[in-house]
Design a protein around this motif. Structure first.
Motif, PDB file in Angstrom:
ATOM      1  N   GLY A   1      -4.537   2.545  -2.781  1.00 39.17           N
ATOM      2  CA  GLY A   1      -5.152   1.225  -2.818  1.00 39.17           C
ATOM      3  C   GLY A   1      -5.205   0.641  -4.212  1.00 39.17           C
ATOM      4  N   ILE A   2      -5.580  -0.615  -4.281  1.00 38.90           N
ATOM      5  CA  ILE A   2      -5.565  -1.351  -5.538  1.00 38.90           C
ATOM      6  C   ILE A   2      -6.474  -0.711  -6.581  1.00 38.90           C
ATOM      7  N   LYS A   3      -7.654  -0.285  -6.167  1.00 38.29           N
ATOM      8  CA  LYS A   3      -8.591   0.352  -7.097  1.00 38.29           C
ATOM      9  C   LYS A   3      -8.414   1.867  -7.154  1.00 38.29           C
ATOM     10  N   ASN A   4      -7.462   2.372  -6.385  1.00 33.33           N
ATOM     11  CA  ASN A   4      -7.232   3.823  -6.287  1.00 33.33           C
ATOM     12  C   ASN A   4      -8.451   4.532  -5.710  1.00 33.33           C
ATOM     13  N   ASP A   5      -9.173   3.830  -4.845  1.00 36.47           N
ATOM     14  CA  ASP A   5     -10.374   4.408  -4.237  1.00 36.47           C
ATOM     15  C   ASP A   5     -10.271   4.488  -2.717  1.00 36.47           C
ATOM     16  N   GLY A   6      -9.066   4.249  -2.181  1.00 33.98           N
ATOM     17  CA  GLY A   6      -8.858   4.341  -0.744  1.00 33.98           C
ATOM     18  C   GLY A   6      -9.313   3.126   0.044  1.00 33.98           C
ATOM     19  N   GLN A   7      -9.768   2.067  -0.653  1.00 29.86           N
ATOM     20  CA  GLN A   7     -10.268   0.870   0.026  1.00 29.86           C
ATOM     21  C   GLN A   7      -9.271  -0.283  -0.134  1.00 29.86           C
ATOM     22  N   ALA A   8      -9.054  -1.005   0.960  1.00 32.33           N
ATOM     23  CA  ALA A   8      -8.104  -2.118   0.938  1.00 32.33           C
ATOM     24  C   ALA A   8      -8.761  -3.416   0.502  1.00 32.33           C
ATOM     25  N   ALA A   9      -7.950  -4.303  -0.037  1.00 35.12           N
ATOM     26  CA  ALA A   9      -8.350  -5.693  -0.206  1.00 35.12           C
ATOM     27  C   ALA A   9      -8.188  -6.370   1.159  1.00 35.12           C
TER      28      ALA A   9
ATOM     29  N   PHE B   1       6.438  -4.766 -10.239  1.00 37.41           N
ATOM     30  CA  PHE B   1       6.027  -4.000  -9.067  1.00 37.41           C
ATOM     31  C   PHE B   1       6.330  -4.745  -7.767  1.00 37.41           C
ATOM     32  N   GLY B   2       6.310  -6.092  -7.810  1.00 37.56           N
ATOM     33  CA  GLY B   2       6.735  -6.856  -6.633  1.00 37.56           C
ATOM     34  C   GLY B   2       8.191  -6.578  -6.309  1.00 37.56           C
ATOM     35  N   THR B   3       9.023  -6.473  -7.353  1.00 40.22           N
ATOM     36  CA  THR B   3      10.423  -6.099  -7.166  1.00 40.22           C
ATOM     37  C   THR B   3      10.524  -4.677  -6.627  1.00 40.22           C
ATOM     38  N   GLY B   4       9.670  -3.798  -7.162  1.00 40.36           N
ATOM     39  CA  GLY B   4       9.650  -2.425  -6.656  1.00 40.36           C
ATOM     40  C   GLY B   4       9.312  -2.368  -5.178  1.00 40.36           C
ATOM     41  N   VAL B   5       8.364  -3.197  -4.736  1.00 38.86           N
ATOM     42  CA  VAL B   5       7.983  -3.247  -3.321  1.00 38.86           C
ATOM     43  C   VAL B   5       9.172  -3.696  -2.477  1.00 38.86           C
ATOM     44  N   GLU B   6       9.889  -4.710  -2.952  1.00 38.03           N
ATOM     45  CA  GLU B   6      11.031  -5.229  -2.201  1.00 38.03           C
ATOM     46  C   GLU B   6      12.123  -4.174  -2.045  1.00 38.03           C
ATOM     47  N   PHE B   7      12.439  -3.457  -3.112  1.00 36.83           N
ATOM     48  CA  PHE B   7      13.422  -2.372  -3.018  1.00 36.83           C
ATOM     49  C   PHE B   7      12.899  -1.253  -2.127  1.00 36.83           C
ATOM     50  N   TYR B   8      11.604  -0.948  -2.244  1.00 35.69           N
ATOM     51  CA  TYR B   8      11.007   0.132  -1.453  1.00 35.69           C
ATOM     52  C   TYR B   8      11.137  -0.139   0.040  1.00 35.69           C
ATOM     53  N   ALA B   9      10.921  -1.396   0.451  1.00 37.19           N
ATOM     54  CA  ALA B   9      10.987  -1.754   1.865  1.00 37.19           C
ATOM     55  C   ALA B   9      12.370  -1.492   2.444  1.00 37.19           C
ATOM     56  N   ASN B  10      13.408  -1.616   1.597  1.00 39.36           N
ATOM     57  CA  ASN B  10      14.773  -1.267   2.012  1.00 39.36           C
ATOM     58  C   ASN B  10      15.167  -2.003   3.287  1.00 39.36           C
ATOM     59  N   SER B  11      14.866  -3.303   3.327  1.00 40.24           N
ATOM     60  CA  SER B  11      15.100  -4.109   4.522  1.00 40.24           C
ATOM     61  C   SER B  11      16.511  -4.683   4.529  1.00 40.24           C
ATOM     62  N   ALA B  12      17.200  -4.530   5.660  1.00 34.93           N
ATOM     63  CA  ALA B  12      18.532  -5.126   5.796  1.00 34.93           C
ATOM     64  C   ALA B  12      18.442  -6.643   5.793  1.00 34.93           C
ATOM     65  N   SER B  13      17.285  -7.181   6.209  1.00 33.61           N
ATOM     66  CA  SER B  13      17.091  -8.633   6.225  1.00 33.61           C
ATOM     67  C   SER B  13      16.848  -9.193   4.840  1.00 33.61           C
ATOM     68  N   ASP B  14      16.382  -8.359   3.952  1.00 29.96           N
ATOM     69  CA  ASP B  14      16.061  -8.800   2.589  1.00 29.96           C
ATOM     70  C   ASP B  14      16.290  -7.654   1.613  1.00 29.96           C
ATOM     71  N   PRO B  15      17.542  -7.368   1.282  1.00 31.03           N
ATOM     72  CA  PRO B  15      17.834  -6.266   0.350  1.00 31.03           C
ATOM     73  C   PRO B  15      17.143  -6.485  -0.991  1.00 31.03           C
TER      74      PRO B  15
ATOM     75  N   TRP C   1       0.844  -1.204   0.000  1.00 30.42           N
ATOM     76  CA  TRP C   1       0.000   0.000   0.000  1.00 30.42           C
ATOM     77  C   TRP C   1       0.875   1.248   0.000  1.00 30.42           C
ATOM     78  N   ASP C   2       1.884   1.274   0.879  1.00 37.35           N
ATOM     79  CA  ASP C   2       2.758   2.440   0.992  1.00 37.35           C
ATOM     80  C   ASP C   2       3.580   2.660  -0.282  1.00 37.35           C
ATOM     81  N   PHE C   3       4.040   1.568  -0.887  1.00 39.80           N
ATOM     82  CA  PHE C   3       4.797   1.665  -2.137  1.00 39.80           C
ATOM     83  C   PHE C   3       3.977   2.357  -3.213  1.00 39.80           C
ATOM     84  N   TYR C   4       2.762   1.903  -3.433  1.00 40.08           N
ATOM     85  CA  TYR C   4       1.928   2.490  -4.479  1.00 40.08           C
ATOM     86  C   TYR C   4       1.558   3.940  -4.154  1.00 40.08           C
ATOM     87  N   LYS C   5       1.266   4.215  -2.904  1.00 42.55           N
ATOM     88  CA  LYS C   5       0.857   5.566  -2.529  1.00 42.55           C
ATOM     89  C   LYS C   5       2.016   6.545  -2.658  1.00 42.55           C
TER      90      LYS C   5
END
Length: 552
Positions: free
Chosen positions: A316-324, A396-410, A305-309
């Motif tokens: 959100g997925i539909k760009n309507d502020g509602q979560a799955a 975009f899944g790769t984008g999420v992983e880079f966005y998280a910037n986790s030391a446990s999972d670069p 959610w944070d990555f896309y925003k």
């Protein structure tokens, strides 16, 4: 059409985006998640053609206005008297340009493959129209020559080849099929049940209403993977209810995480609750009440959610502020994860022995990105458009992983690198050289559309890597890559941040349900021209990267 594979082979392909999980200790706090800081930044001034962040109210107003003007729009762009437009989505750019995505009907029947996007300048003038089909939508007769029962029988037979035990269809409706060239009157039949690996079946079969010939089929369940057990201790947004806490994030559209308890393959399940707001043990467990998989699913939804925003201004997925919502502990030893439009939810299995949940971060990003694709371009999940659909989720899944910037999972350009589905420590897919997985295509050929969508995705995955990082040998976050080109060229990357912006803009404003690789090149070039200029380095890099994977 995608060829039929042996069942063990099909299962391997289906999990080609599924990532099993490892150990993680997680603490949930009601005070709110710590803010995510994107690993990539795009500069202080937004690009003129970048999408604006719309509130739910503003988006609804734009949709309502576009629908009120739909008849005039249809007339202005030259549609026939029997055709009507139904608004699906609206995107407004920083410079005021509006991109309105429409579905189409003909004499009241849905036109499958008839979707289009109208691009309107700030002054109200139409800048252009992107269509899924260039053929005029018109059929000689609206009277079928075969019965709906015959179409349903054919669809049920097709579903049986996927392992479904259903003896009847969920129903058939008359449509106009425009996805294969000249529009024809057809039936669309949907068959439910389960495939033989436990994945829900939602097979759509298109049958010519005059001849009874099967014209097209695609699976409505889109499979993939991710990883969260590898993210270390994370902070979750939870909600206190009475004396207990719920995995319910009210700050991100109301996302909830449910437990299917290794029994259910349908229904919502039971909402996860906890007495002290400290969730999970950091270890995978075969227990149907294990919280660790739920933590990973909730954290994955939160970061996605944070990555896309924060990257695209998408709420959100539909760009309507509602979560799955998310479901974990699906089935028994189910080795997969999937997105389902019908429930608007992500679902995760627990893998072999119910001890390897497929709830990793890139899985979550991958799965929810299927939802984004469905609610934007609607890329058909078959042939080249299906490969682009899968690649979009990988990108975009790769984008999420880079966005998280986790030391446990670069962040990396490997798909499923943590789960060891292959049993030898290798990833499921490689974006720098897709063929390293033994089945994916490095570059386009006329046979790419016949591959399973998890393999035909290689062309777009390779394009994205080249556009981001360039060709040749290099090391990124400790991972070595060596990306070739089909034409022997040297490609210089423009950076992942810009590559993501270009792909997202193309997906949301230029791709349609029938986009293939040739039109994906056109769409991404249009996106690059909008964002950076037609003579820009970025535009030239897009052209070079597509040429390097033999798409011209």
């Amino acid at each position: 059409m995608t060829p039929r594979y042996a069942r063990h082979q099909r299962t391997t392909l289906a999990i080609a985006t599924a990532v099993a999980a490892g150990a993680l200790f997680t603490t949930g706090l009601t005070g709110g998640a710590s803010a995510q800081t994107p690993a990539d930044t795009f500069g202080k001034a937004p690009l003129a053609a970048a999408p604006t962040a719309l509130s739910a109210t503003a988006r609804t107003a734009l949709v309502q206005q576009a629908q009120a003007n739909a008849a005039e729009t249809a007339r202005r762009i030259g549609l026939g008297a029997k055709e009507k437009l139904v608004v699906k989505d609206v995107v407004r750019d920083v410079d005021g340009t509006v991109h309105t995505r429409y579905e189409r009907t003909y004499a009241g029947l849905p036109v499958l493959g008839g979707d289009l996007v109208v691009h309107t300048a700030k002054n109200g003038k139409t800048r252009g129209v992107t269509k899924a089909t260039t053929s005029a939508v018109k059929v000689a007769s609206l009277k079928p020559q075969i019965t709906a029962a015959k179409a349903e029988k054919q669809a049920v037979s097709a579903a049986r080849t996927l392992g479904s035990a259903k003896t009847s269809a969920d129903g058939a409706r008359k449509v106009v099929w425009a996805g294969g060239g000249k529009p024809v009157l057809a039936y669309e039949t949907v068959v439910g049940g389960l495939q033989d690996d436990g994945t829900p079946n939602r097979l759509h079969v298109i049958t010519d209403a005059a001849t009874g010939k099967k014209l097209f089929e695609y699976q409505g369940i889109e499979t993939g993977t991710g990883k969260s057990l590898y993210s270390g201790t994370v902070t979750l947004n939870t909600t206190k209810s009475g004396s207990s806490y719920q995995l319910y994030d009210t700050t991100r559209g109301g996302h909830k995480t449910y437990n299917l308890k290794h029994r259910a393959t349908s229904s919502t399940g039971t909402l996860f609750t906890d007495s002290d707001d400290v969730w999970g043990t950091g270890s995978a467990s075969s227990s149907s009440t294990d919280q660790t998989a739920a933590v990973d699913a909730a954290y994955g939804a939160q970061v996605t959610w944070d990555f896309y925003k924060n990257t695209f201004g998408r709420s959100g997925i539909k760009n309507d502020g509602q979560a799955a919502y998310s479901r974990v502990h699906y089935g028994n030893a189910y080795v997969n994860a999937f997105w389902d439009d019908s429930c608007f939810c992500m679902t995760y299995g627990d893998g072999d022995g119910n001890t390897h949940p497929l709830t990793s971060l890139d899985v979550a990003g991958h799965e929810m990105s299927h939802g984004v694709t469905s609610n934007t371009a609607g890329l058909e999940y078959s042939g080249e458009s299906g490969g682009l659909n899968e690649a979009t989720s990988d990108i975009f899944g790769t984008g999420v992983e880079f966005y998280a910037n986790s030391a446990s999972d670069p962040g990396d350009y490997l798909i499923g690198e943590q789960i060891d589905i292959n049993g030898d420590g290798t990833p499921l897919r490689y974006m720098d050289k897709p063929s390293k997985d033994g089945g994916s295509a490095d570059s386009w050929s006329s046979s790419v559309g016949n591959l399973d969508v998890h393999y035909s995705s290689g062309v777009a995955n390779h394009f994205f890597y080249l556009l981001s990082e360039g060709s040749g040998a290099k090391t990124i976050n400790g991972v070595s890559y060596n990306s070739p080109t089909s034409n022997g060229s040297t490609v210089t990357g423009i950076g992942r941040a810009k590559a993501l912006q270009i792909w997202y803009k193309a997906l949301t404003t230029y791709f349609t349900s029938t986009t293939n690789y040739k039109s994906a090149r056109t769409g991404t070039l249009s996106a690059a021209a909008d964002l950076y200029g037609s003579g820009s380095t970025e535009y030239k890099a897009v052209a070079a990267a597509w040429s390097a994977v033999n798409v011209s």
